[in-house]
Design a protein around this motif. Structure first.
Motif, PDB file in Angstrom:
ATOM      1  N   CYS A 184       0.868  -1.181   0.000  1.00 43.28           N
ATOM      2  CA  CYS A 184       0.000   0.000   0.000  1.00 43.28           C
ATOM      3  C   CYS A 184       0.902   1.228   0.000  1.00 43.28           C
ATOM      4  N   ASP A 185       1.111   1.786  -1.186  1.00 45.47           N
ATOM      5  CA  ASP A 185       2.028   2.926  -1.329  1.00 45.47           C
ATOM      6  C   ASP A 185       3.396   2.597  -0.737  1.00 45.47           C
ATOM      7  N   GLY A 186       3.850   1.357  -0.972  1.00 46.92           N
ATOM      8  CA  GLY A 186       5.168   0.949  -0.504  1.00 46.92           C
ATOM      9  C   GLY A 186       5.174   0.244   0.829  1.00 46.92           C
ATOM     10  N   SER A 187       4.078   0.322   1.577  1.00 44.36           N
ATOM     11  CA  SER A 187       4.018  -0.333   2.885  1.00 44.36           C
ATOM     12  C   SER A 187       3.777  -1.830   2.704  1.00 44.36           C
ATOM     13  N   PRO A 188       4.463  -2.697   3.462  1.00 43.34           N
ATOM     14  CA  PRO A 188       4.317  -4.150   3.299  1.00 43.34           C
ATOM     15  C   PRO A 188       2.915  -4.653   3.635  1.00 43.34           C
ATOM     16  N   THR A 189       2.504  -5.722   2.936  1.00 40.41           N
ATOM     17  CA  THR A 189       1.167  -6.294   3.108  1.00 40.41           C
ATOM     18  C   THR A 189       1.125  -7.237   4.306  1.00 40.41           C
ATOM     19  N   ASP A 239       2.179 -14.464   8.110  1.00 36.52           N
ATOM     20  CA  ASP A 239       3.032 -14.612   9.290  1.00 36.52           C
ATOM     21  C   ASP A 239       4.068 -13.493   9.343  1.00 36.52           C
ATOM     22  N   THR A 240       4.602 -13.152   8.179  1.00 35.98           N
ATOM     23  CA  THR A 240       5.580 -12.077   8.049  1.00 35.98           C
ATOM     24  C   THR A 240       5.100 -11.114   6.969  1.00 35.98           C
ATOM     25  N   PRO A 241       5.057  -9.812   7.236  1.00 37.28           N
ATOM     26  CA  PRO A 241       4.598  -8.859   6.218  1.00 37.28           C
ATOM     27  C   PRO A 241       5.331  -9.045   4.890  1.00 37.28           C
ATOM     28  N   VAL A 242       4.567  -8.993   3.795  1.00 38.76           N
ATOM     29  CA  VAL A 242       5.131  -9.165   2.455  1.00 38.76           C
ATOM     30  C   VAL A 242       5.601  -7.809   1.941  1.00 38.76           C
ATOM     31  N   LYS A 272       6.234 -10.909  -4.912  1.00 41.44           N
ATOM     32  CA  LYS A 272       4.974 -11.522  -5.307  1.00 41.44           C
ATOM     33  C   LYS A 272       4.564 -12.597  -4.305  1.00 41.44           C
ATOM     34  N   ALA A 273       3.275 -12.604  -3.963  1.00 39.88           N
ATOM     35  CA  ALA A 273       2.734 -13.609  -3.054  1.00 39.88           C
ATOM     36  C   ALA A 273       1.349 -14.015  -3.552  1.00 39.88           C
ATOM     37  N   THR A 274       0.907 -15.209  -3.176  1.00 40.55           N
ATOM     38  CA  THR A 274      -0.393 -15.713  -3.605  1.00 40.55           C
ATOM     39  C   THR A 274      -1.118 -16.405  -2.459  1.00 40.55           C
ATOM     40  N   VAL A 275      -2.451 -16.412  -2.544  1.00 38.94           N
ATOM     41  CA  VAL A 275      -3.303 -17.212  -1.667  1.00 38.94           C
ATOM     42  C   VAL A 275      -4.312 -17.911  -2.581  1.00 38.94           C
ATOM     43  N   GLN A 332      -6.786  -5.182   0.854  1.00 39.68           N
ATOM     44  CA  GLN A 332      -5.362  -5.432   1.115  1.00 39.68           C
ATOM     45  C   GLN A 332      -4.946  -4.589   2.322  1.00 39.68           C
ATOM     46  N   ARG A 333      -4.663  -5.266   3.419  1.00 37.64           N
ATOM     47  CA  ARG A 333      -4.240  -4.569   4.633  1.00 37.64           C
ATOM     48  C   ARG A 333      -2.720  -4.529   4.686  1.00 37.64           C
ATOM     49  N   CYS A 334      -2.188  -3.391   5.089  1.00 37.26           N
ATOM     50  CA  CYS A 334      -0.735  -3.216   5.129  1.00 37.26           C
ATOM     51  C   CYS A 334      -0.306  -2.700   6.494  1.00 37.26           C
TER      52      CYS A 334
END
Length: 257
Positions: free
Chosen positions: A65-70, A112-115, A120-123, A144-146
């Motif tokens: 989110c504007d550079g903040s980890p997911t 578990d750990t911010p992305v 790239k990550a998937t669910v 998308q929560r960051c």
């Protein structure tokens, strides 16, 4: 004795050459940056399914989110879905909210750990599409929560509106006609290849392998935005080097070695 004088035409001003080169570099940066901006949303694969079938939907993202980890993805389940089974994968904690009929209405995947942004990550989850949804397009809004802030990928294009104009489009799945076979979307065995107990012969196995290959092709990862930015940086650096060479060539006097 006649003395001839050679008049050399003035060289193009170096400042003009520099402006042209910088303009070209800026154009290249915009050409590369525009597709990256357009791809900055949550993707769902596959984008087309058959009604009455169960499909594995994979949601992918490669930005924060504007550079903040997911930190989490919250996926809302639309009407037209008969059941949802989240797929357990390392690195994610899964929570469900269900309606009175027991069908999940919202799935939350917490990392578990911010992305980090740029990774790239998937669910994924298995989704049963009702036969009543045939011929429709279902939206799966994703929040998308960051670590700082959040983005609601929930916009849906109106009639006549280009979906690419949306700032935060919702992932969409087109539901086609009812699949032939059982409720799980498995094709019926042919009269020639089916055994007495319902098992399939070699022809069906080959078809299954083809479906598997198509699934792998559809799940192929998209171009990495980081790699594309590096490529753009290489182009700009190359143009800058060309400008230096041109300026040095302009500054040389006749007879210089």
């Amino acid at each position: 004795m006649t003395t001839s004088r050679i008049i050399l035409a003035p060289a193009r001003p170096a400042r003009r050459v520099l402006r042209i080169a910088l303009g070209t570099a800026a154009g290249l940066a915009l050409a590369v940056g525009a597709p990256l901006a357009a791809s900055a949303h949550v993707h769902v694969d596959p984008g087309t399914v058959a009604a009455g079938s169960t499909e594995t939907l994979t949601f992918a993202f490669s930005h924060g989110c504007d550079g903040s980890p997911t930190t989490a993805l919250v996926i809302d389940i639309p009407d037209g879905v008969g059941n949802v089974t989240p797929i357990v994968d390392g690195g994610w904690i899964i929570a469900r909210e269900s309606g009175a009929d027991g069908v999940p209405t919202q799935i939350t995947f917490t990392s578990d750990t911010p992305v980090e942004d740029g990774f790239k990550a998937t669910v994924a989850m298995d989704v049963l599409f009702d036969e009543s949804a045939a011929g429709s397009t279902l939206a799966f809004p994703v929040t998308q929560r960051c670590a700082e802030g959040e983005t609601a990928w929930a916009e849906i294009a109106e009639d006549g509106q280009d979906p690419h104009d949306l700032d935060a489009p919702a992932p969409l799945v087109e539901v086609g006609a009812v699949a032939e076979g059982d409720a799980h979307g498995h094709a019926e065995a042919s009269d020639e290849g089916a055994a007495a107990d319902g098992s399939t012969a070699d022809g069906s196995a080959a078809a299954g392998e083809g479906e598997h290959a198509d699934s792998e092709a559809a799940a192929a990862p998209e171009a990495d935005p980081v790699a594309r930015w590096l490529a753009a940086g290489g182009l700009v650096a190359g143009i800058a080097a060309l400008v230096v060479v041109l300026l040095r060539g302009r500054s040389r006097k006749p007879g210089d070695v």
